[in-house]
Design a protein around this motif. Structure first.
Motif, PDB file in Angstrom:
ATOM      1  N   LEU A   1      60.209  24.553  34.079  1.00  7.68           N
ATOM      2  CA  LEU A   1      60.789  24.143  32.804  1.00  7.68           C
ATOM      3  C   LEU A   1      61.308  25.357  32.045  1.00  7.68           C
ATOM      4  N   LYS A   2      60.535  26.422  32.023  1.00  6.30           N
ATOM      5  CA  LYS A   2      60.936  27.660  31.346  1.00  6.30           C
ATOM      6  C   LYS A   2      62.264  28.182  31.895  1.00  6.30           C
ATOM      7  N   THR A   3      62.408  28.177  33.226  1.00  2.00           N
ATOM      8  CA  THR A   3      63.641  28.659  33.847  1.00  2.00           C
ATOM      9  C   THR A   3      64.833  27.816  33.432  1.00  2.00           C
ATOM     10  N   LEU A   4      64.650  26.508  33.420  1.00  2.00           N
ATOM     11  CA  LEU A   4      65.748  25.623  33.009  1.00  2.00           C
ATOM     12  C   LEU A   4      66.109  25.833  31.541  1.00  2.00           C
ATOM     13  N   MET A   5      65.100  26.011  30.682  1.00  2.00           N
ATOM     14  CA  MET A   5      65.362  26.200  29.250  1.00  2.00           C
ATOM     15  C   MET A   5      66.020  27.545  28.971  1.00  2.00           C
TER      16      MET A   5
ATOM     17  N   ALA B   1      63.619  31.778  41.377  1.00  2.00           N
ATOM     18  CA  ALA B   1      63.121  32.137  40.049  1.00  2.00           C
ATOM     19  C   ALA B   1      61.666  31.762  39.843  1.00  2.00           C
ATOM     20  N   VAL B   2      61.250  30.625  40.380  1.00  2.00           N
ATOM     21  CA  VAL B   2      59.899  30.110  40.117  1.00  2.00           C
ATOM     22  C   VAL B   2      58.896  30.554  41.172  1.00  2.00           C
ATOM     23  N   TRP B   3      59.274  30.452  42.440  1.00  2.00           N
ATOM     24  CA  TRP B   3      58.348  30.777  43.524  1.00  2.00           C
ATOM     25  C   TRP B   3      58.588  32.167  44.101  1.00  2.00           C
ATOM     26  N   GLY B   4      59.782  32.711  43.913  1.00  2.00           N
ATOM     27  CA  GLY B   4      60.122  34.003  44.502  1.00  2.00           C
ATOM     28  C   GLY B   4      60.794  33.822  45.852  1.00  2.00           C
TER      29      GLY B   4
ATOM     30  N   MET C   1      55.817  40.607  37.881  1.00  2.00           N
ATOM     31  CA  MET C   1      55.634  41.190  36.553  1.00  2.00           C
ATOM     32  C   MET C   1      56.913  41.093  35.731  1.00  2.00           C
ATOM     33  N   ARG C   2      58.053  41.235  36.391  1.00  2.00           N
ATOM     34  CA  ARG C   2      59.332  41.100  35.699  1.00  2.00           C
ATOM     35  C   ARG C   2      59.557  39.667  35.254  1.00  2.00           C
ATOM     36  N   ARG C   3      59.154  38.724  36.109  1.00  2.00           N
ATOM     37  CA  ARG C   3      59.341  37.310  35.818  1.00  2.00           C
ATOM     38  C   ARG C   3      58.516  36.873  34.614  1.00  2.00           C
ATOM     39  N   LEU C   4      57.362  37.515  34.416  1.00  2.00           N
ATOM     40  CA  LEU C   4      56.446  37.092  33.366  1.00  2.00           C
ATOM     41  C   LEU C   4      56.545  37.935  32.108  1.00  2.00           C
ATOM     42  N   SER C   5      57.476  38.887  32.082  1.00  2.00           N
ATOM     43  CA  SER C   5      57.615  39.743  30.898  1.00  2.00           C
ATOM     44  C   SER C   5      59.027  39.675  30.349  1.00  2.00           C
TER      45      SER C   5
END
Length: 225
Positions: free
Chosen positions: A157-161, A176-179, A116-120
């Motif tokens: 891509l979002k993490t890199l940007m 960051a992406v998979w946990g 939830m933190r990753r997506l907000s």
């Protein structure tokens, strides 16, 4: 109060999860089969879904695929199976995380919070040169044209940007992406970066994702032509 939809056909596990999640301050909705899950999902609009794979009627993976046609709500798969096949299928179908039974409630709560933190709390628009990403809409555009990305490609891509001009190691990207705690190896990061490059770098005719040998990857704002 955040709403969680628990889809589980085992009454004992359902009761346990309902008690623990209510104690943690969640509003809990539940369903014991796939078709009921979709009906409840439409009516309650949850903030996160805990979804068993083995369900009567529609399987958990089919429920997930149907949810993903209209929603990007976070979904964590709960499964008694430990095989890589199930995990890969779940992630490819759009799951944000998975947890193999039996599990400790503390680990489940930690994974729920992480997803939830990753997506907000993300910026409404991310932009590097002619590449624009809208986190809240799950949309990406290159030179004004939509780019079709898988869910994993999008979040990579979002993490890199989000970390423009910062070198991220493969381990950092996996986290960051998979946990944390996933079986994903570092070679998988390279594979997904290659997929993104085929859809963005090759189409743009310039480099967006830069490999930093011995370290990882970065995205730079300046034109690399």
């Amino acid at each position: 109060m955040e709403k969680v939809l628990v889809v589980e056909d085992d009454a004992g596990i359902m009761g346990f999860l309902k008690t623990e999640l209510c104690h943690e301050g969640f509003e809990v909705q539940y369903a014991a089969d796939g078709r009921t899950a979709l009906t409840v999902f439409e009516s309650c609009v949850p903030d996160i879904v805990l979804l068993d794979i083995m369900l009567p009627g529609l399987s958990g993976l089919e429920v997930l695929r149907r949810i993903r046609k209209s929603s990007n709500v976070p979904v964590i798969l709960l499964t008694a199976r430990g095989e890589t096949f199930d995990k890969v299928n779940g992630l490819n179908a759009g799951a944000d995380d998975y947890l193999t039974k039996p599990f400790e409630i503390e680990e489940l709560l930690a994974r729920m919070r992480a997803v939830m933190r990753r997506l907000s709390g993300t910026a409404s628009v991310l932009k590097i040169r002619n590449l624009v990403l809208y986190p809240n809409r799950m949309e990406t555009f290159l030179d004004g044209k939509a780019v079709e990305l898988s869910r994993t490609e999008f979040f990579l891509l979002k993490t890199l940007m989000e970390n423009q001009n910062t070198i991220l190691t493969r381990e950092q990207l996996i986290s960051a992406v998979w946990g944390q705690g996933h079986y994903i190896d570092e070679n998988s990061v390279d594979v997904y970066v290659r997929y993104i490059r085929q859809k963005i770098d090759e189409q743009a005719g310039e480099e967006y994702i830069t490999t930093v040998r011995g370290f990882g990857y970065t995205m730079k704002g300046e034109n690399k032509k």
